[in-house]
Design a protein around this motif. Structure first.
Motif, PDB file in Angstrom:
ATOM      1  N   ALA A 183       0.998  -1.305   0.323  1.00  0.00           N
ATOM      2  CA  ALA A 183       0.019   0.048   0.252  1.00  0.00           C
ATOM      3  C   ALA A 183       0.925   0.874   0.105  1.00  0.00           C
ATOM      4  CB  ALA A 183      -1.047  -0.088   0.531  1.00  0.00           C
ATOM      5  N   GLU A 184       1.461   1.064   0.548  1.00  0.00           N
ATOM      6  CA  GLU A 184       2.746   2.491   1.006  1.00  0.00           C
ATOM      7  C   GLU A 184       3.530   2.702  -0.486  1.00  0.00           C
ATOM      8  OE1 GLU A 184       4.378   5.812   2.870  1.00  0.00           O
ATOM      9  OE2 GLU A 184       2.543   5.070   2.843  1.00  0.00           O
ATOM     10  N   GLY A 185       3.794   1.665  -1.348  1.00  0.00           N
ATOM     11  CA  GLY A 185       4.474   1.935  -2.237  1.00  0.00           C
ATOM     12  C   GLY A 185       3.998   2.326  -3.428  1.00  0.00           C
ATOM     13  N   VAL A 186       1.932   2.442  -3.435  1.00  0.00           N
ATOM     14  CA  VAL A 186       1.301   3.395  -4.298  1.00  0.00           C
ATOM     15  C   VAL A 186       1.275   4.562  -4.157  1.00  0.00           C
ATOM     16  CG1 VAL A 186      -0.744   3.885  -4.709  1.00  0.00           C
ATOM     17  CG2 VAL A 186      -0.256   1.046  -4.604  1.00  0.00           C
ATOM     18  N   VAL A 187       1.600   5.184  -2.866  1.00  0.00           N
ATOM     19  CA  VAL A 187       1.962   6.307  -2.735  1.00  0.00           C
ATOM     20  C   VAL A 187       2.939   6.941  -2.348  1.00  0.00           C
ATOM     21  CG1 VAL A 187      -0.124   6.576  -1.925  1.00  0.00           C
ATOM     22  CG2 VAL A 187       1.525   6.373  -0.588  1.00  0.00           C
ATOM     23  N   ASN A 188       3.916   6.113  -2.377  1.00  0.00           N
ATOM     24  CA  ASN A 188       5.489   6.207  -2.312  1.00  0.00           C
ATOM     25  C   ASN A 188       6.472   6.204  -2.928  1.00  0.00           C
ATOM     26  OD1 ASN A 188       7.637   6.423  -1.097  1.00  0.00           O
ATOM     27  ND2 ASN A 188       7.416   6.576   0.810  1.00  0.00           N
ATOM     28  N   GLU A 189       6.486   7.064  -4.434  1.00  0.00           N
ATOM     29  CA  GLU A 189       7.012   6.307  -5.480  1.00  0.00           C
ATOM     30  C   GLU A 189       8.895   5.722  -5.004  1.00  0.00           C
ATOM     31  OE1 GLU A 189       8.298   8.083  -9.703  1.00  0.00           O
ATOM     32  OE2 GLU A 189       7.544   9.090  -8.155  1.00  0.00           O
ATOM     33  N   ARG A 190       9.274   6.543  -4.175  1.00  0.00           N
ATOM     34  CA  ARG A 190      10.695   5.551  -4.179  1.00  0.00           C
ATOM     35  C   ARG A 190      10.199   4.219  -3.302  1.00  0.00           C
ATOM     36  NH1 ARG A 190      14.908   6.535  -0.240  1.00  0.00           N
ATOM     37  NH2 ARG A 190      13.213   7.491   1.109  1.00  0.00           N
ATOM     38  N   LEU A 191       9.905   4.625  -2.259  1.00  0.00           N
ATOM     39  CA  LEU A 191       9.713   3.053  -1.775  1.00  0.00           C
ATOM     40  C   LEU A 191       9.174   2.190  -2.295  1.00  0.00           C
ATOM     41  CD1 LEU A 191      10.148   1.502   0.984  1.00  0.00           C
ATOM     42  CD2 LEU A 191       7.339   1.463   1.136  1.00  0.00           C
ATOM     43  N   GLY A 192       7.913   2.076  -3.716  1.00  0.00           N
ATOM     44  CA  GLY A 192       8.209   1.629  -4.485  1.00  0.00           C
ATOM     45  C   GLY A 192       8.629   0.931  -5.545  1.00  0.00           C
ATOM     46  N   ARG A 193       9.155   1.873  -5.617  1.00  0.00           N
ATOM     47  CA  ARG A 193      10.565   1.635  -6.627  1.00  0.00           C
ATOM     48  C   ARG A 193      11.198   0.282  -5.928  1.00  0.00           C
ATOM     49  NH1 ARG A 193      10.931   6.545  -8.828  1.00  0.00           N
ATOM     50  NH2 ARG A 193      12.496   6.962  -6.911  1.00  0.00           N
ATOM     51  N   GLU A 194      11.822   0.506  -4.619  1.00  0.00           N
ATOM     52  CA  GLU A 194      12.845  -0.226  -3.868  1.00  0.00           C
ATOM     53  C   GLU A 194      12.321  -1.323  -3.772  1.00  0.00           C
ATOM     54  OE1 GLU A 194      15.709   0.246  -0.032  1.00  0.00           O
ATOM     55  OE2 GLU A 194      14.572   1.724  -0.681  1.00  0.00           O
ATOM     56  N   PHE A 195      10.690  -1.453  -2.978  1.00  0.00           N
ATOM     57  CA  PHE A 195      10.281  -3.113  -3.075  1.00  0.00           C
ATOM     58  C   PHE A 195      10.417  -3.684  -3.851  1.00  0.00           C
ATOM     59  CE2 PHE A 195       5.723  -4.964  -2.909  1.00  0.00           C
ATOM     60  CZ  PHE A 195       6.232  -5.435  -2.235  1.00  0.00           C
ATOM     61  N   VAL A 196       9.325  -2.592  -5.352  1.00  0.00           N
ATOM     62  CA  VAL A 196      10.031  -3.997  -6.520  1.00  0.00           C
ATOM     63  C   VAL A 196      11.137  -4.670  -7.310  1.00  0.00           C
ATOM     64  CG1 VAL A 196       9.291  -3.602  -8.867  1.00  0.00           C
ATOM     65  CG2 VAL A 196       7.727  -2.583  -7.574  1.00  0.00           C
ATOM     66  N   ALA A 197      12.063  -3.504  -7.022  1.00  0.00           N
ATOM     67  CA  ALA A 197      13.927  -3.853  -7.069  1.00  0.00           C
ATOM     68  C   ALA A 197      14.148  -4.844  -6.195  1.00  0.00           C
ATOM     69  CB  ALA A 197      14.961  -3.011  -7.315  1.00  0.00           C
ATOM     70  N   THR A 198      13.870  -4.828  -4.659  1.00  0.00           N
ATOM     71  CA  THR A 198      14.486  -5.756  -4.146  1.00  0.00           C
ATOM     72  C   THR A 198      13.449  -6.750  -3.474  1.00  0.00           C
ATOM     73  OG1 THR A 198      13.695  -4.632  -2.045  1.00  0.00           O
ATOM     74  CG2 THR A 198      15.893  -3.537  -2.912  1.00  0.00           C
ATOM     75  N   LEU A 199      12.241  -6.653  -4.042  1.00  0.00           N
ATOM     76  CA  LEU A 199      11.779  -8.088  -3.711  1.00  0.00           C
ATOM     77  C   LEU A 199      10.573  -9.242  -4.597  1.00  0.00           C
ATOM     78  CD1 LEU A 199      10.707  -9.090  -0.964  1.00  0.00           C
ATOM     79  CD2 LEU A 199       9.139  -7.544  -1.341  1.00  0.00           C
ATOM     80  N   LEU A 200      10.345  -8.219  -5.755  1.00  0.00           N
ATOM     81  CA  LEU A 200       9.283  -8.758  -6.467  1.00  0.00           C
ATOM     82  C   LEU A 200      10.481  -8.616  -7.935  1.00  0.00           C
ATOM     83  CD1 LEU A 200       6.118  -6.007  -6.439  1.00  0.00           C
ATOM     84  CD2 LEU A 200       6.560  -8.091  -5.173  1.00  0.00           C
ATOM     85  N   GLU A 201      11.428  -8.478  -8.078  1.00  0.00           N
ATOM     86  CA  GLU A 201      12.282  -8.156  -9.149  1.00  0.00           C
ATOM     87  C   GLU A 201      12.540  -9.540  -9.159  1.00  0.00           C
ATOM     88  OE1 GLU A 201      13.106  -8.110 -13.582  1.00  0.00           O
ATOM     89  OE2 GLU A 201      12.188  -6.996 -12.187  1.00  0.00           O
ATOM     90  N   PRO A 202      13.650  -9.843  -7.976  1.00  0.00           N
ATOM     91  CA  PRO A 202      14.489 -10.588  -8.305  1.00  0.00           C
ATOM     92  C   PRO A 202      13.133 -12.562  -7.971  1.00  0.00           C
ATOM     93  CG  PRO A 202      14.436  -9.454  -6.753  1.00  0.00           C
ATOM     94  CD  PRO A 202      14.076  -8.736  -7.161  1.00  0.00           C
TER      95      PRO A 202
END
Length: 209
Positions: free
Chosen positions: A125-144
């Motif tokens: 939820a926070e990644g939707v409104v916090n763009e920087r966190l959203g990118r980090e969430f995707v890069a460190t958790l989802l993308e791998p």
């Protein structure tokens, strides 16, 4: 007789102390999010729960979101190690359907585990409104994780189990995206039977004829 000097005390181990503090902060962040929810979780609350000064937290993380993301990643690593697995590993037994079903069943178990559910939802939820966190969430958790799915599908292509014209990065969405949408939007229950069906339907469309 000369006086004997007192034995020297060993210098405090700053590394060990820092690790203890870091671990306490992880535990506090995860516990608070589960108990009071993400909006009511604060740096001050995490610090008080962990028994550290809030400046200690700010020295390592710029916000509570980054604390929670790192704590969640650490929790995932610990859970994988306790199960004797590599984090986010996808087996290659030669049976693509069985391998995908095994991984998605483990994903369902994690999403339904109270230890993981609250921080997972908070970060999403926070990644939707916090763009920087959203990118980090995707890069460190989802993308791998997505890369591992794509690699497993490529291996199946090389073995002649998946059509050569299939794009693995698109194909993985056939079973990953419906699960994520159902979980995030509460549109229906998630279960092993559900993810098994997703795999069967997906492979019905991409399997070699």
């Amino acid at each position: 007789m000369a006086e004997q000097s007192a034995p020297e005390r060993p210098a405090p181990d700053a590394t060990r102390r820092s690790e203890r503090s870091r671990r306490a902060i992880y535990d506090a962040a995860l516990a608070l999010v589960a108990e009071v929810g993400y909006p009511k979780t604060t740096i001050e609350g995490i610090a008080a729960r962990a028994g550290v000064g809030k400046q200690t937290i700010y020295r390592w993380w710029p916000s509570k979101a980054e604390v929670l993301l790192e704590a969640f990643l650490d929790l995932s690593r610990q859970a994988a190690e306790a199960a004797g697995q590599e984090p986010y590993a996808i087996p290659d037994t030669g049976d693509l359907a069985a391998d995908l079903k095994a991984v998605l069943r483990a994903t369902v178990d994690e999403l339904r585990d109270p230890r993981f559910e609250a921080p997972s939802r908070a970060l999403a939820a926070e990644g939707v409104v916090n763009e920087r966190l959203g990118r980090e969430f995707v890069a460190t958790l989802l993308e791998p994780q997505l890369r591992l799915y794509a690699d497993r599908l490529r291996a199946a292509q090389a073995a002649g189990q998946v059509r050569p014209d299939v794009d693995p990065r698109i194909a993985l969405e056939l079973f990953v995206s419906p699960l994520a949408q159902r979980w995030l939007q509460y549109t229906g229950p998630i279960s092993h039977a559900y993810t098994d069906t997703l795999v069967d339907y997906a492979l019905g469309g991409i399997a070699a004829r």
